[in-house]
Write a protein that holds these residues in place. Structure first.
Motif, mmCIF file in Angstrom:
data_model
loop_
_atom_site.group_PDB
_atom_site.id
_atom_site.type_symbol
_atom_site.label_atom_id
_atom_site.label_comp_id
_atom_site.label_asym_id
_atom_site.label_seq_id
_atom_site.Cartn_x
_atom_site.Cartn_y
_atom_site.Cartn_z
ATOM 1 N N ARG A 48 -2.555 10.961 6.025
ATOM 2 C CA ARG A 48 -1.135 10.855 6.385
ATOM 3 C C ARG A 48 -0.459 12.224 6.498
ATOM 4 O O ARG A 48 0.717 12.302 6.843
ATOM 5 C CB ARG A 48 -0.396 10.010 5.348
ATOM 6 C CG ARG A 48 -0.818 8.554 5.292
ATOM 7 C CD ARG A 48 0.145 7.737 4.428
ATOM 8 N NE ARG A 48 -0.217 6.332 4.422
ATOM 9 C CZ ARG A 48 -0.894 5.743 3.446
ATOM 10 N NH1 ARG A 48 -1.278 6.453 2.396
ATOM 11 N NH2 ARG A 48 -1.178 4.465 3.513
ATOM 12 N N ALA A 51 1.213 13.114 9.924
ATOM 13 C CA ALA A 51 2.461 12.388 10.147
ATOM 14 C C ALA A 51 3.576 12.938 9.261
ATOM 15 O O ALA A 51 4.730 13.070 9.692
ATOM 16 C CB ALA A 51 2.256 10.900 9.868
ATOM 17 N N ARG A 99 9.286 7.989 9.655
ATOM 18 C CA ARG A 99 7.948 7.939 9.042
ATOM 19 C C ARG A 99 7.050 6.959 9.773
ATOM 20 O O ARG A 99 5.887 7.267 10.073
ATOM 21 C CB ARG A 99 8.058 7.561 7.566
ATOM 22 C CG ARG A 99 6.684 7.465 6.892
ATOM 23 C CD ARG A 99 6.776 6.896 5.490
ATOM 24 N NE ARG A 99 5.422 6.699 4.973
ATOM 25 C CZ ARG A 99 4.777 7.552 4.194
ATOM 26 N NH1 ARG A 99 5.355 8.680 3.843
ATOM 27 N NH2 ARG A 99 3.565 7.303 3.773
ATOM 28 N N GLU A 103 3.658 8.114 11.809
ATOM 29 C CA GLU A 103 2.326 7.662 11.397
ATOM 30 C C GLU A 103 1.617 6.928 12.523
ATOM 31 O O GLU A 103 0.434 7.169 12.786
ATOM 32 C CB GLU A 103 2.434 6.766 10.171
ATOM 33 C CG GLU A 103 2.757 7.517 8.894
ATOM 34 C CD GLU A 103 2.555 6.673 7.650
ATOM 35 O OE1 GLU A 103 2.207 5.482 7.787
ATOM 36 O OE2 GLU A 103 2.733 7.207 6.548
ATOM 37 N N SER A 107 -1.691 8.275 14.644
ATOM 38 C CA SER A 107 -2.882 7.431 14.686
ATOM 39 C C SER A 107 -3.295 7.149 16.123
ATOM 40 O O SER A 107 -4.486 7.183 16.463
ATOM 41 C CB SER A 107 -2.611 6.120 13.943
ATOM 42 O OG SER A 107 -3.749 5.287 13.955
ATOM 43 N N GLY A 116 -2.539 4.314 10.420
ATOM 44 C CA GLY A 116 -1.168 4.059 10.824
ATOM 45 C C GLY A 116 -1.013 3.062 11.951
ATOM 46 O O GLY A 116 0.032 2.428 12.083
#
Length: 227
Positions: A48, A51, A99, A103, A107, A116
């Motif tokens: 993560r 992101a 967020r 994400e 992805s 994500g």
């Protein structure tokens, strides 16, 4: 209000905004965080990071813009205080679609190597997050337009006045890009080109480039004009 009291009020407002952005960054991490119980969980958490970096950069951009405004305008009146508080309120909400979109976007661009994609299951989900993010981005950018517009021209020098006008116009370009993205996401066209609302944000660097190109061709008296 005396000059010293105005300075104290300005510092307190700026400190409050700084703390609020710091808290928003905490939400950016905590909002989807889970306890790490295994090495696999650690790998997912590390996945993560890209992101988070995108979200961090965007929030840092908004924070830096408010700090820059504060350096140019030592005097704060009621309008500036109100708009600053509205910015804080909006950032606390904006951090959640930020967020989620960061994400899923990371992805998608890595073909699923970064987790994500599972967060958005249907076309309706994708449309909803693009619209929510676009409207939030446009509204937040619009607040910065207002912030730079209401600054007292008698409280700053000519250079700061020119900088305020240019910052106001650039944030206007950002607001338009957010609205365009949200509008594209609301169209049936999204089913065929699901990436199109995201690419609408390329209007920002393009618009800024055209804006400065226009300024470079304008007469000096026009570029130095202030409201």
């Amino acid at each position: 209000m005396s000059e010293s009291l105005q300075g104290v009020a300005a510092r307190r407002l700026d400190a409050f905004v700084d703390a609020s952005f710091a808290f928003a960054l905490t939400l950016l991490v905590i909002s989807g965080a889970e306890p790490l119980d295994s090495y696999a969980d650690l790998g997912a958490a590390l996945g993560r990071i890209p992101a988070f970096a995108v979200g961090f950069a965007l929030l840092a951009l908004f924070w830096s813009a408010h700090r820059g405004f504060g350096r140019m305008t030592p005097v704060r009146d009621g309008a500036i205080t109100l708009i600053s508080l509205m910015i804080v309120f909006t950032v606390m909400i904006y951090v959640f679609p930020l967020r989620l979109l960061a994400e899923t976007g990371a992805s998608w661009m890595t073909g699923g190597l970064i987790p994500g994609r599972e967060r958005i299951a249907t076309l309706g989900d994708l449309r909803g997050i693009f619209v929510a993010y676009g409207v939030g981005f446009a509204f937040l950018s619009g607040l910065y337009v207002l912030l730079h517009h209401v600054a007292r021209p008698d409280a700053v020098d000519d250079a700061a006045r020119t900088a305020l006008v240019r910052a106001r116009d650039i944030w206007g370009i950002c607001a338009v890009a957010g609205l365009v993205s949200a509008g594209l996401a609301a169209l049936p066209l999204l089913a065929r080109v699901p990436w199109l609302p995201g690419f609408a944000y390329w209007l920002i660097p393009a618009g800024i480039g055209l804006y400065y190109a226009r300024l470079s061709r304008a007469p000096a008296s026009e570029t130095e004009a202030t409201p």
